[in-house]
Design a protein around this motif. Structure first.
Motif, PDB file in Angstrom:
ATOM      1  N   THR A 111      12.789  44.692  -1.774  1.00 44.72           N
ATOM      2  CA  THR A 111      13.813  45.460  -1.057  1.00 44.72           C
ATOM      3  C   THR A 111      14.372  44.660   0.104  1.00 44.72           C
ATOM      4  OG1 THR A 111      12.762  47.554  -1.680  1.00 44.72           O
ATOM      5  CG2 THR A 111      14.256  47.594   0.212  1.00 44.72           C
ATOM      6  N   TRP A 171      24.008  43.739 -13.433  1.00 44.79           N
ATOM      7  CA  TRP A 171      22.753  44.181 -14.037  1.00 44.79           C
ATOM      8  C   TRP A 171      22.465  43.283 -15.234  1.00 44.79           C
ATOM      9  CZ3 TRP A 171      22.134  49.578 -16.799  1.00 44.79           C
ATOM     10  CH2 TRP A 171      20.815  49.718 -17.265  1.00 44.79           C
ATOM     11  N   GLY A 209      10.059  49.857 -10.025  1.00 50.05           N
ATOM     12  CA  GLY A 209      10.715  50.026  -8.735  1.00 50.05           C
ATOM     13  C   GLY A 209      10.505  48.821  -7.846  1.00 50.05           C
ATOM     14  N   THR A 265      16.852  52.840 -14.109  1.00 51.14           N
ATOM     15  CA  THR A 265      16.581  53.591 -12.882  1.00 51.14           C
ATOM     16  C   THR A 265      16.378  52.643 -11.698  1.00 51.14           C
ATOM     17  OG1 THR A 265      14.246  53.670 -13.562  1.00 51.14           O
ATOM     18  CG2 THR A 265      15.604  55.611 -14.023  1.00 51.14           C
ATOM     19  N   VAL A 266      15.783  51.481 -11.964  1.00 49.53           N
ATOM     20  CA  VAL A 266      15.590  50.489 -10.902  1.00 49.53           C
ATOM     21  C   VAL A 266      16.932  49.864 -10.522  1.00 49.53           C
ATOM     22  CG1 VAL A 266      14.380  48.386 -10.226  1.00 49.53           C
ATOM     23  CG2 VAL A 266      13.244  50.051 -11.709  1.00 49.53           C
ATOM     24  N   LEU A 324      19.803  51.339 -10.626  1.00 48.86           N
ATOM     25  CA  LEU A 324      20.468  52.342  -9.788  1.00 48.86           C
ATOM     26  C   LEU A 324      19.920  52.320  -8.369  1.00 48.86           C
ATOM     27  CD1 LEU A 324      20.791  55.413 -12.179  1.00 48.86           C
ATOM     28  CD2 LEU A 324      22.669  54.236 -11.038  1.00 48.86           C
ATOM     29  N   GLU A 325      18.608  52.167  -8.258  1.00 52.67           N
ATOM     30  CA  GLU A 325      17.984  52.065  -6.942  1.00 52.67           C
ATOM     31  C   GLU A 325      18.542  50.860  -6.184  1.00 52.67           C
ATOM     32  OE1 GLU A 325      13.467  51.509  -5.039  1.00 52.67           O
ATOM     33  OE2 GLU A 325      13.755  51.643  -7.205  1.00 52.67           O
ATOM     34  N   GLN A 326      18.723  49.736  -6.879  1.00 54.70           N
ATOM     35  CA  GLN A 326      19.267  48.540  -6.241  1.00 54.70           C
ATOM     36  C   GLN A 326      20.697  48.772  -5.748  1.00 54.70           C
ATOM     37  OE1 GLN A 326      18.094  45.946  -9.691  1.00 54.70           O
ATOM     38  NE2 GLN A 326      17.527  44.521  -8.074  1.00 54.70           N
ATOM     39  N   LYS A 385      24.093  51.055   0.856  1.00 57.48           N
ATOM     40  CA  LYS A 385      23.617  51.406   2.197  1.00 57.48           C
ATOM     41  C   LYS A 385      23.677  50.216   3.136  1.00 57.48           C
ATOM     42  CE  LYS A 385      19.897  53.967   4.475  1.00 57.48           C
ATOM     43  NZ  LYS A 385      18.591  54.654   4.295  1.00 57.48           N
ATOM     44  N   THR A 419      16.855  42.831 -14.080  1.00 55.47           N
ATOM     45  CA  THR A 419      16.298  44.171 -13.937  1.00 55.47           C
ATOM     46  C   THR A 419      16.280  44.834 -15.306  1.00 55.47           C
ATOM     47  OG1 THR A 419      17.268  44.339 -11.716  1.00 55.47           O
ATOM     48  CG2 THR A 419      16.506  46.381 -12.737  1.00 55.47           C
ATOM     49  N   LYS A 421      22.087  51.556  -4.855  1.00 53.34           N
ATOM     50  CA  LYS A 421      22.063  52.426  -3.673  1.00 53.34           C
ATOM     51  C   LYS A 421      21.685  51.641  -2.420  1.00 53.34           C
ATOM     52  CE  LYS A 421      20.950  56.543  -6.400  1.00 53.34           C
ATOM     53  NZ  LYS A 421      19.913  57.547  -6.753  1.00 53.34           N
ATOM     54  N   ILE A 422      20.743  50.707  -2.556  1.00 56.04           N
ATOM     55  CA  ILE A 422      20.351  49.867  -1.421  1.00 56.04           C
ATOM     56  C   ILE A 422      21.512  48.977  -0.993  1.00 56.04           C
ATOM     57  CG2 ILE A 422      18.847  47.941  -0.736  1.00 56.04           C
ATOM     58  CD1 ILE A 422      16.675  49.259  -2.519  1.00 56.04           C
TER      59      ILE A 422
END
Length: 213
Positions: free
Chosen positions: A58, A104, A52, A83-84, A86-88, A94, A79, A90-91
């Motif tokens: 971030t 990726w 993460g 899962t990481v 996907l986290e990126q 946002k 990356t 979403k950031i």
């Protein structure tokens, strides 16, 4: 590219800078040039840890999303874990940018193919980029065929991550040529049922659509 690698290789000034300063730095290199070289950056390259993103990673990603939104630049990230990635995404969403401008890098290392599909469904670029390396060609062909069958031929990038020398070995060690995909892998793709139109998509159209701005 402009950008910076992940922890623990992030330099102190990146830790000390705020998000706005980092956005201005990256945007400046994309629009005017890298430092005083006069060479304009074409895209943004970042990274993230397998477990993460750290607070600093971030911060850098949010700044990259803002710089990307202002310039249209691609954001590529080294990356490993899906899962990481996907986290990126979403950031980035946002922060006001789009997953369609996220790449990726090293996606083939993630064993859960459903995460490849999820990222492609969101619009991200999926890069299989160790072709001609330790994994077999059949491994990569399998990934490509599954992505094509799922309707995501237009989200695939192919690369090699090879050709560089090893300064720890005499004469740099064995230099792997840059021509493996063109001379070897594409013929195997065609033999597996991938037509010339799709090969053209992989080798010409997709790279242009990913990196052009």
């Amino acid at each position: 590219p402009t950008g910076v690698y992940r922890e623990p290789w992030i330099p102190p000034w990146i830790h000390e800078a705020d998000e706005e300063s980092l956005k201005v730095w990256m945007q400046g290199e994309l629009e005017r040039g890298i430092e005083d070289t006069g060479v304009q950056a074409g895209w943004i390259k970042l990274s993230a840890g397998d477990n993460g993103l750290t607070d600093c990673e971030t911060k850098v990603l949010k700044a990259a999303a803002q710089a990307g939104e202002r310039t249209g630049a691609l954001i590529g990230s080294h990356t490993i874990r899906g899962t990481v990635a996907l986290e990126q995404v979403k950031i980035i969403e946002k922060a006001g940018y789009t997953p369609e401008r996220f790449l990726w890098i090293h996606a083939h290392v993630e064993p859960d193919f459903n995460l490849h599909l999820e990222m492609a469904k969101r619009g991200a670029w999926i890069e299989y980029d160790a072709i001609g390396g330790d994994e077999s060609d059949e491994f990569f062909i399998g990934l490509v065929l599954k992505m094509v069958d799922a309707g995501y031929a237009d989200r695939i990038l192919l690369s090699q991550d090879r050709g560089y020398y090893n300064p720890a070995k005499p004469d740099g060690g064995e230099i792997a040529p840059y021509t493996y995909i063109i001379h070897t892998f594409l013929e195997k793709l065609r033999s597996s049922g991938i037509g010339d139109k799709t090969v053209d998509q992989f080798m010409r159209i997709n790279p242009f659509n990913a990196f052009a701005r």
